[in-house]
Design a protein around this motif. Structure first.
Motif, PDB file in Angstrom:
ATOM      1  N   ARG A  29      39.691  56.323 -27.277  1.00 38.51           N
ATOM      2  CA  ARG A  29      40.267  55.169 -27.941  1.00 38.51           C
ATOM      3  C   ARG A  29      40.979  54.318 -26.890  1.00 38.51           C
ATOM      4  N   PRO A  30      41.181  53.029 -27.152  1.00 34.24           N
ATOM      5  CA  PRO A  30      41.889  52.194 -26.172  1.00 34.24           C
ATOM      6  C   PRO A  30      43.303  52.707 -25.920  1.00 34.24           C
ATOM      7  N   ALA A  31      43.739  52.542 -24.691  1.00 33.85           N
ATOM      8  CA  ALA A  31      45.112  52.896 -24.353  1.00 33.85           C
ATOM      9  C   ALA A  31      46.071  51.940 -25.065  1.00 33.85           C
ATOM     10  N   GLU A  32      47.294  52.332 -25.142  1.00 37.15           N
ATOM     11  CA  GLU A  32      48.299  51.499 -25.813  1.00 37.15           C
ATOM     12  C   GLU A  32      48.365  50.127 -25.137  1.00 37.15           C
ATOM     13  N   GLY A  33      48.254  49.096 -25.943  1.00 36.46           N
ATOM     14  CA  GLY A  33      48.281  47.734 -25.421  1.00 36.46           C
ATOM     15  C   GLY A  33      46.918  47.193 -25.038  1.00 36.46           C
ATOM     16  N   GLU A  34      45.912  48.060 -24.947  1.00 34.69           N
ATOM     17  CA  GLU A  34      44.567  47.600 -24.606  1.00 34.69           C
ATOM     18  C   GLU A  34      43.896  47.015 -25.842  1.00 34.69           C
ATOM     19  N   HIS A  35      43.084  46.003 -25.634  1.00 34.37           N
ATOM     20  CA  HIS A  35      42.410  45.346 -26.741  1.00 34.37           C
ATOM     21  C   HIS A  35      41.182  46.144 -27.178  1.00 34.37           C
ATOM     22  N   TRP A  36      40.826  45.953 -28.471  1.00 33.03           N
ATOM     23  CA  TRP A  36      39.659  46.634 -29.016  1.00 33.03           C
ATOM     24  C   TRP A  36      38.348  45.985 -28.564  1.00 33.03           C
ATOM     25  N   GLY A  37      38.379  44.712 -28.182  1.00 30.67           N
ATOM     26  CA  GLY A  37      37.155  44.002 -27.848  1.00 30.67           C
ATOM     27  C   GLY A  37      36.317  44.662 -26.764  1.00 30.67           C
ATOM     28  N   PRO A  38      36.861  44.866 -25.561  1.00 23.68           N
ATOM     29  CA  PRO A  38      36.074  45.512 -24.499  1.00 23.68           C
ATOM     30  C   PRO A  38      35.605  46.909 -24.893  1.00 23.68           C
ATOM     31  N   PHE A  39      36.438  47.638 -25.613  1.00 15.32           N
ATOM     32  CA  PHE A  39      36.084  48.977 -26.093  1.00 15.32           C
ATOM     33  C   PHE A  39      34.880  48.895 -27.032  1.00 15.32           C
ATOM     34  N   ALA A  40      34.908  47.923 -27.954  1.00  8.86           N
ATOM     35  CA  ALA A  40      33.801  47.765 -28.904  1.00  8.86           C
ATOM     36  C   ALA A  40      32.515  47.387 -28.186  1.00  8.86           C
ATOM     37  N   ARG A  41      32.602  46.527 -27.192  1.00 11.33           N
ATOM     38  CA  ARG A  41      31.393  46.123 -26.470  1.00 11.33           C
ATOM     39  C   ARG A  41      30.771  47.286 -25.710  1.00 11.33           C
ATOM     40  N   ARG A  42      31.605  48.178 -25.186  1.00  9.07           N
ATOM     41  CA  ARG A  42      31.062  49.358 -24.503  1.00  9.07           C
ATOM     42  C   ARG A  42      30.313  50.255 -25.490  1.00  9.07           C
ATOM     43  N   LEU A  43      30.883  50.430 -26.676  1.00 10.90           N
ATOM     44  CA  LEU A  43      30.215  51.244 -27.679  1.00 10.90           C
ATOM     45  C   LEU A  43      28.952  50.559 -28.201  1.00 10.90           C
ATOM     46  N   GLN A  44      28.998  49.249 -28.347  1.00  9.25           N
ATOM     47  CA  GLN A  44      27.822  48.517 -28.804  1.00  9.25           C
ATOM     48  C   GLN A  44      26.654  48.717 -27.854  1.00  9.25           C
ATOM     49  N   ALA A  45      26.933  48.764 -26.562  1.00 13.12           N
ATOM     50  CA  ALA A  45      25.868  48.912 -25.571  1.00 13.12           C
ATOM     51  C   ALA A  45      25.132  50.244 -25.720  1.00 13.12           C
ATOM     52  N   THR A  46      25.789  51.254 -26.296  1.00 13.60           N
ATOM     53  CA  THR A  46      25.121  52.545 -26.463  1.00 13.60           C
ATOM     54  C   THR A  46      24.125  52.526 -27.620  1.00 13.60           C
ATOM     55  N   ARG A  47      24.348  51.685 -28.626  1.00 14.18           N
ATOM     56  CA  ARG A  47      23.530  51.624 -29.853  1.00 14.18           C
ATOM     57  C   ARG A  47      23.413  52.992 -30.520  1.00 14.18           C
ATOM     58  N   HIS A  48      24.391  53.852 -30.297  1.00 16.77           N
ATOM     59  CA  HIS A  48      24.326  55.216 -30.819  1.00 16.77           C
ATOM     60  C   HIS A  48      25.143  55.314 -32.099  1.00 16.77           C
ATOM     61  N   PRO A  49      24.628  55.983 -33.135  1.00 19.71           N
ATOM     62  CA  PRO A  49      25.392  56.079 -34.387  1.00 19.71           C
ATOM     63  C   PRO A  49      26.724  56.794 -34.247  1.00 19.71           C
ATOM     64  N   ARG A  50      26.867  57.625 -33.201  1.00 16.47           N
ATOM     65  CA  ARG A  50      28.155  58.304 -33.008  1.00 16.47           C
ATOM     66  C   ARG A  50      29.270  57.324 -32.668  1.00 16.47           C
ATOM     67  N   ALA A  51      28.904  56.093 -32.346  1.00 16.99           N
ATOM     68  CA  ALA A  51      29.925  55.081 -32.053  1.00 16.99           C
ATOM     69  C   ALA A  51      30.594  54.552 -33.321  1.00 16.99           C
ATOM     70  N   LEU A  52      29.968  54.748 -34.477  1.00 11.66           N
ATOM     71  CA  LEU A  52      30.468  54.109 -35.698  1.00 11.66           C
ATOM     72  C   LEU A  52      31.865  54.574 -36.124  1.00 11.66           C
ATOM     73  N   PRO A  53      32.199  55.861 -36.087  1.00 10.92           N
ATOM     74  CA  PRO A  53      33.554  56.228 -36.513  1.00 10.92           C
ATOM     75  C   PRO A  53      34.645  55.495 -35.739  1.00 10.92           C
ATOM     76  N   ALA A  54      34.493  55.387 -34.426  1.00 18.74           N
ATOM     77  CA  ALA A  54      35.494  54.673 -33.631  1.00 18.74           C
ATOM     78  C   ALA A  54      35.506  53.184 -33.952  1.00 18.74           C
ATOM     79  N   LEU A  55      34.319  52.611 -34.161  1.00 16.14           N
ATOM     80  CA  LEU A  55      34.251  51.182 -34.484  1.00 16.14           C
ATOM     81  C   LEU A  55      34.855  50.894 -35.852  1.00 16.14           C
ATOM     82  N   LEU A  56      34.652  51.785 -36.807  1.00 18.42           N
ATOM     83  CA  LEU A  56      35.267  51.605 -38.119  1.00 18.42           C
ATOM     84  C   LEU A  56      36.782  51.763 -38.038  1.00 18.42           C
ATOM     85  N   GLU A  57      37.228  52.648 -37.169  1.00 18.49           N
ATOM     86  CA  GLU A  57      38.665  52.785 -36.939  1.00 18.49           C
ATOM     87  C   GLU A  57      39.233  51.490 -36.369  1.00 18.49           C
TER      88      GLU A  57
END
Length: 210
Positions: free
Chosen positions: A29-57
């Motif tokens: 998960r992003p560190a405290e103060g880090e934005h969700w945007g870059p984190f989401a883009r990294r997960l999007q690049a995987t196209r893996h369904p295991r990314a969904l729980p973190a993205l929904l969070e």
């Protein structure tokens, strides 16, 4: 991680396939103060369904504390991963569909319908036909675009209801339903298509163009 070889009945080693290492990136998960945007883009690049729980969070966190610089990235990542055809039969996508199928949020419902439409099982057709008649344009359009293969009387009747509805906000749903009826091509489908509502303002706009 390499699995130790097993042995056949004669004591000869039988090579076993390598087992993939567990990828901890999906649990980060992003560190405290880090934005969700870059984190989401990294997960999007995987196209893996295991990314969904973190993205929904992330999606839930941004609902509680909006960061408009991140919302678009998180939604784009959810949509791409959830609607990828190769992920349609996965557990995380099924969980998202169950969670958002009747969501009060139109975007969430649209994502759930699009994700479910990617499942090739014929048993999904009745559920999609219910959404074809949705008053939400994006939801209805997603359901119609998910219809494929052999048609039946129930589908033609649902599409007739859409194309004949005098609601200019359903323009994209009208177009999607018209394309599907033309694709079906039976006399019943052609009769339904003949009932299509034509928005007079759209007709006037085309007439005024050079």
């Amino acid at each position: 991680m390499h699995q130790e070889p097993a042995f056949d009945g004669g004591g000869t080693p039988v090579p076993q396939p390598d087992q993939p290492e567990l990828d901890s990136a999906f649990d980060e998960r992003p560190a405290e103060g880090e934005h969700w945007g870059p984190f989401a883009r990294r997960l999007q690049a995987t196209r893996h369904p295991r990314a969904l729980p973190a993205l929904l969070e992330a999606h839930d966190a941004l609902r509680r504390e909006p960061r408009f610089c991140c919302v678009g990235a998180v939604r784009a990542a959810i949509y791409e991963v959830a609607t990828a055809r190769e992920n349609a039969a996965s557990g995380p996508v099924a969980d998202l569909v169950n969670r958002w199928w009747d969501s009060p949020d139109p975007w969430e419902e649209m994502v759930a319908v699009t994700a479910r439409a990617g499942t090739p099982e014929e048993v999904e057709r009745p559920a999609l036909l219910e959404k074809v008649r949705s008053a939400r344009p994006a939801v209805a359009t997603a359901a119609i675009e998910g219809l494929c293969g052999m048609s039946d009387a129930a589908e033609i009747e649902a599409l007739r209801d859409v194309v004949s509805r005098p609601d200019p906000t359903l323009r994209w749903a009208h177009d999607a339903a018209s394309r599907r009826l033309a694709e079906i091509g039976t006399p019943e489908a052609q009769a339904a298509l003949a009932n299509r509502y034509i928005d007079p303002t759209e007709h006037l706009w085309h007439k005024t163009q050079p």
